[in-house]
Design a protein around this motif. Structure first.
Motif, PDB file in Angstrom:
ATOM      1  N   PRO A   5       0.858  -1.138  -0.074  1.00  0.00           N
ATOM      2  CA  PRO A   5       0.271  -0.033  -0.228  1.00  0.00           C
ATOM      3  C   PRO A   5       0.909   1.245   0.050  1.00  0.00           C
ATOM      4  CG  PRO A   5      -0.100  -1.261   2.032  1.00  0.00           C
ATOM      5  CD  PRO A   5       0.651  -1.755   1.191  1.00  0.00           C
ATOM      6  N   LEU A   6       0.346   2.366  -0.602  1.00  0.00           N
ATOM      7  CA  LEU A   6       1.031   3.599  -0.582  1.00  0.00           C
ATOM      8  C   LEU A   6       0.956   4.157   1.082  1.00  0.00           C
ATOM      9  CD1 LEU A   6      -0.366   5.639  -3.554  1.00  0.00           C
ATOM     10  CD2 LEU A   6       2.024   4.507  -3.405  1.00  0.00           C
ATOM     11  N   PRO A   7       2.101   4.693   1.135  1.00  0.00           N
ATOM     12  CA  PRO A   7       2.150   5.744   2.532  1.00  0.00           C
ATOM     13  C   PRO A   7       1.074   6.569   2.707  1.00  0.00           C
ATOM     14  CG  PRO A   7       4.233   5.601   1.753  1.00  0.00           C
ATOM     15  CD  PRO A   7       3.405   4.741   0.717  1.00  0.00           C
ATOM     16  N   VAL A   8       0.265   6.801   3.523  1.00  0.00           N
ATOM     17  CA  VAL A   8      -0.611   7.908   3.442  1.00  0.00           C
ATOM     18  C   VAL A   8      -0.234   8.791   4.731  1.00  0.00           C
ATOM     19  CG1 VAL A   8      -3.173   8.720   3.752  1.00  0.00           C
ATOM     20  CG2 VAL A   8      -2.690   6.565   2.656  1.00  0.00           C
ATOM     21  N   SER A   9       0.789   9.943   4.316  1.00  0.00           N
ATOM     22  CA  SER A   9       1.262  10.744   5.230  1.00  0.00           C
ATOM     23  C   SER A   9       0.374  11.879   5.581  1.00  0.00           C
ATOM     24  CB  SER A   9       2.670  11.202   4.653  1.00  0.00           C
ATOM     25  OG  SER A   9       2.392  11.680   3.244  1.00  0.00           O
ATOM     26  N   LYS A  10      -0.579  12.309   4.479  1.00  0.00           N
ATOM     27  CA  LYS A  10      -1.371  13.271   4.783  1.00  0.00           C
ATOM     28  C   LYS A  10      -2.582  12.861   3.846  1.00  0.00           C
ATOM     29  CE  LYS A  10      -1.569  18.340   3.730  1.00  0.00           C
ATOM     30  NZ  LYS A  10      -0.493  19.543   2.860  1.00  0.00           N
ATOM     31  N   LEU A  11      -4.178  13.466   4.567  1.00  0.00           N
ATOM     32  CA  LEU A  11      -4.862  13.142   3.865  1.00  0.00           C
ATOM     33  C   LEU A  11      -5.769  14.388   3.526  1.00  0.00           C
ATOM     34  CD1 LEU A  11      -7.509  10.735   3.296  1.00  0.00           C
ATOM     35  CD2 LEU A  11      -8.273  11.434   5.705  1.00  0.00           C
ATOM     36  N   GLY A  12      -6.273  14.546   2.420  1.00  0.00           N
ATOM     37  CA  GLY A  12      -7.165  15.682   1.966  1.00  0.00           C
ATOM     38  C   GLY A  12      -8.583  14.966   1.938  1.00  0.00           C
ATOM     39  N   ILE A  13      -9.537  15.855   2.728  1.00  0.00           N
ATOM     40  CA  ILE A  13     -10.892  15.732   2.607  1.00  0.00           C
ATOM     41  C   ILE A  13     -11.783  16.805   1.778  1.00  0.00           C
ATOM     42  CG2 ILE A  13     -13.043  15.401   4.113  1.00  0.00           C
ATOM     43  CD1 ILE A  13     -11.024  13.895   6.238  1.00  0.00           C
ATOM     44  N   LEU A  14     -12.788  16.396   0.849  1.00  0.00           N
ATOM     45  CA  LEU A  14     -13.682  17.401   0.488  1.00  0.00           C
ATOM     46  C   LEU A  14     -15.009  17.313   1.004  1.00  0.00           C
ATOM     47  CD1 LEU A  14     -12.500  17.131  -3.520  1.00  0.00           C
ATOM     48  CD2 LEU A  14     -11.640  18.715  -1.641  1.00  0.00           C
ATOM     49  N   GLY A  15     -15.489  18.453   1.330  1.00  0.00           N
ATOM     50  CA  GLY A  15     -16.845  18.366   2.224  1.00  0.00           C
ATOM     51  C   GLY A  15     -16.647  18.100   3.678  1.00  0.00           C
ATOM     52  N   THR A  16     -17.167  19.356   4.357  1.00  0.00           N
ATOM     53  CA  THR A  16     -16.669  19.437   5.746  1.00  0.00           C
ATOM     54  C   THR A  16     -18.165  18.941   6.560  1.00  0.00           C
ATOM     55  OG1 THR A  16     -17.122  21.761   5.740  1.00  0.00           O
ATOM     56  CG2 THR A  16     -15.210  20.972   5.584  1.00  0.00           C
ATOM     57  N   GLY A  17     -18.931  18.301   5.876  1.00  0.00           N
ATOM     58  CA  GLY A  17     -20.420  17.839   6.551  1.00  0.00           C
ATOM     59  C   GLY A  17     -20.193  16.991   7.368  1.00  0.00           C
ATOM     60  N   PHE A  18     -20.934  16.321   8.090  1.00  0.00           N
ATOM     61  CA  PHE A  18     -21.135  15.231   9.143  1.00  0.00           C
ATOM     62  C   PHE A  18     -20.042  14.064   8.885  1.00  0.00           C
ATOM     63  CE2 PHE A  18     -23.170  12.007  11.999  1.00  0.00           C
ATOM     64  CZ  PHE A  18     -22.949  12.699  13.194  1.00  0.00           C
ATOM     65  N   MET A  19     -20.091  13.488   7.670  1.00  0.00           N
ATOM     66  CA  MET A  19     -19.220  12.337   7.233  1.00  0.00           C
ATOM     67  C   MET A  19     -17.816  12.815   7.102  1.00  0.00           C
ATOM     68  SD  MET A  19     -21.140   9.822   6.974  1.00  0.00           S
ATOM     69  CE  MET A  19     -20.145   8.460   6.711  1.00  0.00           C
ATOM     70  N   GLY A  20     -17.768  13.944   6.529  1.00  0.00           N
ATOM     71  CA  GLY A  20     -16.325  14.430   6.072  1.00  0.00           C
ATOM     72  C   GLY A  20     -15.668  14.683   7.532  1.00  0.00           C
ATOM     73  N   ALA A  21     -16.576  15.220   8.530  1.00  0.00           N
ATOM     74  CA  ALA A  21     -15.748  15.508   9.763  1.00  0.00           C
ATOM     75  C   ALA A  21     -15.661  14.265  10.425  1.00  0.00           C
ATOM     76  CB  ALA A  21     -16.880  16.432  10.672  1.00  0.00           C
ATOM     77  N   GLY A  22     -16.561  13.287  10.447  1.00  0.00           N
ATOM     78  CA  GLY A  22     -16.399  11.961  10.972  1.00  0.00           C
ATOM     79  C   GLY A  22     -14.960  11.432  10.470  1.00  0.00           C
ATOM     80  N   ILE A  23     -14.847  11.553   9.384  1.00  0.00           N
ATOM     81  CA  ILE A  23     -13.639  10.842   8.578  1.00  0.00           C
ATOM     82  C   ILE A  23     -12.157  11.540   9.193  1.00  0.00           C
ATOM     83  CG2 ILE A  23     -12.473  10.239   6.629  1.00  0.00           C
ATOM     84  CD1 ILE A  23     -15.270  10.047   5.223  1.00  0.00           C
ATOM     85  N   ALA A  24     -12.473  12.860   9.201  1.00  0.00           N
ATOM     86  CA  ALA A  24     -11.114  13.569   9.596  1.00  0.00           C
ATOM     87  C   ALA A  24     -10.935  13.541  10.998  1.00  0.00           C
ATOM     88  CB  ALA A  24     -11.600  15.105   9.370  1.00  0.00           C
ATOM     89  N   ALA A  25     -11.827  13.208  11.862  1.00  0.00           N
ATOM     90  CA  ALA A  25     -11.775  13.145  13.220  1.00  0.00           C
ATOM     91  C   ALA A  25     -10.978  11.555  13.442  1.00  0.00           C
ATOM     92  CB  ALA A  25     -12.877  13.043  14.137  1.00  0.00           C
ATOM     93  N   VAL A  26     -11.274  10.665  12.794  1.00  0.00           N
ATOM     94  CA  VAL A  26     -10.672   9.226  12.866  1.00  0.00           C
ATOM     95  C   VAL A  26      -9.345   9.307  12.673  1.00  0.00           C
ATOM     96  CG1 VAL A  26     -13.018   7.766  13.419  1.00  0.00           C
ATOM     97  CG2 VAL A  26     -11.988   8.306  11.032  1.00  0.00           C
TER      98      VAL A  26
END
Ligand code: 3H9
Length: 716
Positions: free
Chosen positions: A311-332
């Motif tokens: 797998p590619l190393p994920v050193s940083k994550l981009g998230i588009l959409g700061t709604g409920f799902m986006g926020a949940g993914i950002a938090a975890v």
């Protein structure tokens, strides 16, 4: 080769448990025999005055009894004998000449904790990897090597019942606070401190049998028979309420603990052994052990057939959409130390999203799962933006914008203009086929679906969806990243509804159709709660949102025709402007704060049968809803949406809350037999033409007598 090595230093024997060729230490028959040899040798060697039991594995102390061997029990009496043998060994450990110290780093579970409880002293490392538990009830069993007797003696009745009836992990600090551990130290000095304590025990400087701490929580209540009777009664009531009687091991565990309080110690141990034997032969235990193997097997499956690229190393994550799902993914993601760039189109939306991330992280601070410093560090990992700055070095982008193909295409094109070459774009959609999203990409082989469930920080499942064009490296990266977030990941092939929503649709539709026919809302929900689901289907519709359910329903109806057509009730209730909990108006009543009340009787006026309601039996409701889901799950195997039946059962249990004690929808087929499922479906189809036509695969299985899983041995 023995699993144990002994090093004697100045009268203290350090016994290292390191099972050759296995990732974890477990007590099989052979290992127990080995341990008895070591034990006898040390008992005879009068130069030895104390012993330390320590693990040679990096992150597990002892994972408990070897579950593989439970599959070989031939009768309850056989399992009872095994338990009684465990008792004899633990008794010798507790009362032998040599005092033992358990030096615990990593997971100390089941029989591992029971052995530690028989030791004279327990030291835990302060590592987050150190967890102690009696998880037997999660396998449909009860602790069988003295856990129901020694744990209450060590930590008091209430703390012990909480651990035994939930099987939950207790961290080192909590273990120390409750008296489960006597001492907590840094892993680097665990061995040395354990040796010192063994020496002190041998010299009588520490008493071998210390009473349960009088200051412990609940000690006063438990100190008299009336108080204990109250504790047992409350525990029984709570257990029945939560389990609805579906998990016999819970009541058996209570009975075993109670036997130790009401009778002699010997009676307590004998009851534990008898009930361990009985539980080992319940259908529930078989299903829960299947789920253990299925989840363990999934941990190793990277989602591609053949050799998997790294797998590619994920050193940083981009998230588009700061709604409920986006926020949940950002938090975890932040919880796992991943920096997150979090984008939406307007500042208020970004601020709201960051606020939601903060709430999720803060909850862990309140629960003392993280320190203030860790909370602040995690929060600082998430930065918000309304532009694409900071996306130029993002290896993985998760798009969680509005469920609209045109919007998804627009953001995909914008993002790809700034993302580095080779970046992976994951779309978090619950309805739109991934190949349709990917069609706007500069490179569809880098596009994958990551279907998270809401709320992201609580729901254990991640459904990764691949198209025929998704590159293997992209699949394994999505799977590995999902696992890093603590999710159980299934990989499914792209099709409308993917897997989880696909099997949910006929289930929810059938609930709606029952409403069309005049069934009462509470009767439907109650019947499915009694079947074992955590929430009823009508409540679930309100939770999901009637607009979302309607949209997903029409996509599936367009793809699969009448079989998956949503009910008239759903359409009419939605047309009346009811959205469910989020609009504080749906099938149930909601107060200003959104708290759910009783059924909203006024909703019947907007259903086809109006306020005239009829009684439908719980058995009919359960049969229709469960078999609609089971039949659809089989179709998903047949059509190759699922890569293995295992994924279908795990997806249903972890994604929808399909009753774990039933193992999953495909396990239901094996339990009933395909021929019986076909017979029942045909009977339903005769009454409700078109919705219950048995899947072709079921008919084939019925005539050949085949099953999804092996009939004997390891189930997966
Ligand atoms: C018990 O103790 C009963 C007693 O009260 C009484 C007896 C009389 N047995 O999960 P992983 C295997 S009941 C057999 O990927 P991790 C697992 O299948 C027992 N096998 O690693 C896998 O095999 P493979 C109560 C076991 O680091 C490999 O080890 N104990 C057992 O993510 C690696 O496992 C439990 O319920 C076992 N007990 O997690 C604990 N444990 O490589 C169950 C592991 O062939 N185990 N394996 O696929 C766990 O919770 C996790 O495995 C653990 C490690 C946290 C230990």
């Amino acid at each position: 080769m023995s699993a144990f090595s002994i090093a004697i230093d100045n009268g203290v024997a350090v016994v290292t448990f390191d099972l050759p060729g296995e990732p974890v230490n477990k007590f099989s028959k052979v290992v127990v025999a080995d341990f008895v040899t070591v034990f006898d040798q040390l008992e005879r060697d009068t130069a030895v005055t104390g012993a330390v039991l320590i693990s040679g594995k990096p992150d597990t102390f002892i994972a408990g009894a070897d579950i593989d061997e439970f599959l070989q029990f031939t009768s309850p009496a056989d399992a009872t004998r095994e338990s009684a043998e465990g008792h004899r060994l633990m008794d010798r450990l507790e009362h032998g000449r040599v005092p033992w110290v358990a030096a615990i780093h990593g997971a100390c579970l089941g029989g591992g904790l029971e052995a530690s409880l028989a030791c004279a002293y327990r030291i835990v490392s302060d590592s987050p990897r150190t967890v102690l538990a009696l998880p037997e009830v999660q396998l449909g069993l009860i602790p069988g090597a003295g856990g129901t007797q020694r744990l209450p003696r060590t930590v008091g009745l209430q703390v012990a019942l909480d651990m035994i009836l939930t099987g939950k992990n207790v961290r080192a600090k909590k273990a120390l606070q409750t008296g489960l551990a006597d001492e907590m130290v840094h892993p680097s000095i665990l061995r040395d401190v354990a040796m010192r304590r063994a020496r002190e025990l041998g010299a009588g400087k520490i008493a071998r049998h210390r009473p349960h701490r009088a200051d412990a929580k609940g000690a006063l209540l438990e100190s008299n028979p009336v108080g204990r009777a109250v504790v047992f009664r409350q525990a029984r009531e709570m257990t029945m309420k939560k389990s609805r009687g579906h998990y016999p091991a819970l009541l058996a565990a209570l009975d075993a603990v109670a036997a130790g309080f009401h009778g002699t110690s010997a009676e307590g141990f004998a009851t534990e052994a008898r009930l361990f034997g009985e539980m080992a032969f319940t259908a529930v235990s078989r299903q829960l052990i299947f789920l253990f193997y299925a989840t363990t097997a999934l941990k190793k499956d990277l989602g591609v057939s053949g050799a998997a690229p790294p797998p590619l190393p994920v050193s940083k994550l981009g998230i588009l959409g700061t709604g409920f799902m986006g926020a949940g993914i950002a938090a975890v993601s932040a919880m796992q130390g991943v920096p997150v760039r979090f984008k939406d189109t307007a500042l208020p939306a970004v601020a709201k999203g960051l606020g939601a991330v903060r709430e999720v992280l803060k909850d862990r601070l309140h629960k003392k799962q993280v320190t203030k410093q860790q909370f602040e560090d995690q929060l600082a990992l998430v930065s918000g933006t309304v532009t694409y700055t900071g996306f130029g070095n993002v290896p993985l982008l998760i798009e969680a914008v509005f469920e609209d193909l045109a919007v998804k295409h627009a953001v995909l094109r914008e993002a790809e203009a700034v993302l580095p070459a080779g970046a992976i774009v994951a779309t978090n959609t619950s309805t739109i086929p991934i190949r349709q999203v990917a069609s706007a990409s500069r490179d569809p082989s880098r596009v994958v679906g990551m279907h998270f469930f809401s709320p992201v920080h609580k729901m254990p499942l991640l459904e990764v969806i691949v198209t025929p064009r998704t590159a293997p490296e992209v699949v394994v990266t999505a799977v590995a990243f999902g696992r890093r977030l603590g999710k159980t990941v299934i990989v499914v092939n792209d099709a409308p509804g993917f897997y989880v929503n696909r099997i949910l649709a006929p289930y929810l539709n059938e609930a709606g159709t029952l409403l069309d026919e005049g069934a009462r809302i509470e009767a439907i929900d109650q019947a499915m709660l009694d079947y074992g689901f955590p929430v009823g289907p009508v409540t679930l519709l309100d939770e999901v949102g009637l607009d979302i359910a309607g949209k997903s329903g029409s996509i599936l109806a367009a793809a699969f025709g009448d079989r998956l057509r949503p009910s008239a009730t759903l359409g009419q209730v939605l047309a009346a402007g009811r959205l469910g909990r989020k609009g504080k108006q749906g099938f149930y009543l909601y107060d200003e704060m959104g708290k759910k009340g009783g059924v909203d009787e006024s909703v019947y006026a907007v259903t086809p049968t109006g306020t005239r309601r009829t009684d439908v039996s719980a058995a009919e409701i359960q049969e229709r809803l469960s078999l609609a889901m089971v039949n659809e799950a089989v179709r998903c195997v047949e059509e190759g949406i699922l890569r293995a039946p295992r994924d279908g059962d795990i997806g249903a249990v972890f994604g929808i809350g399909f009753p774990p004690f039933r193992g999953g929808p495909l396990r239901v087929v094996d339990t009933l037999g395909a021929a019986e499922v076909v017979r029942r479906l045909e009977a339903l189809n005769a009454k409700h033409p078109g919705r219950f036509e048995p899947a072709t695969m079921l008919r084939t299985m019925a005539s050949s007598g085949t099953t999804f899983y092996p009939k004997t041995g390891k189930p997966v």
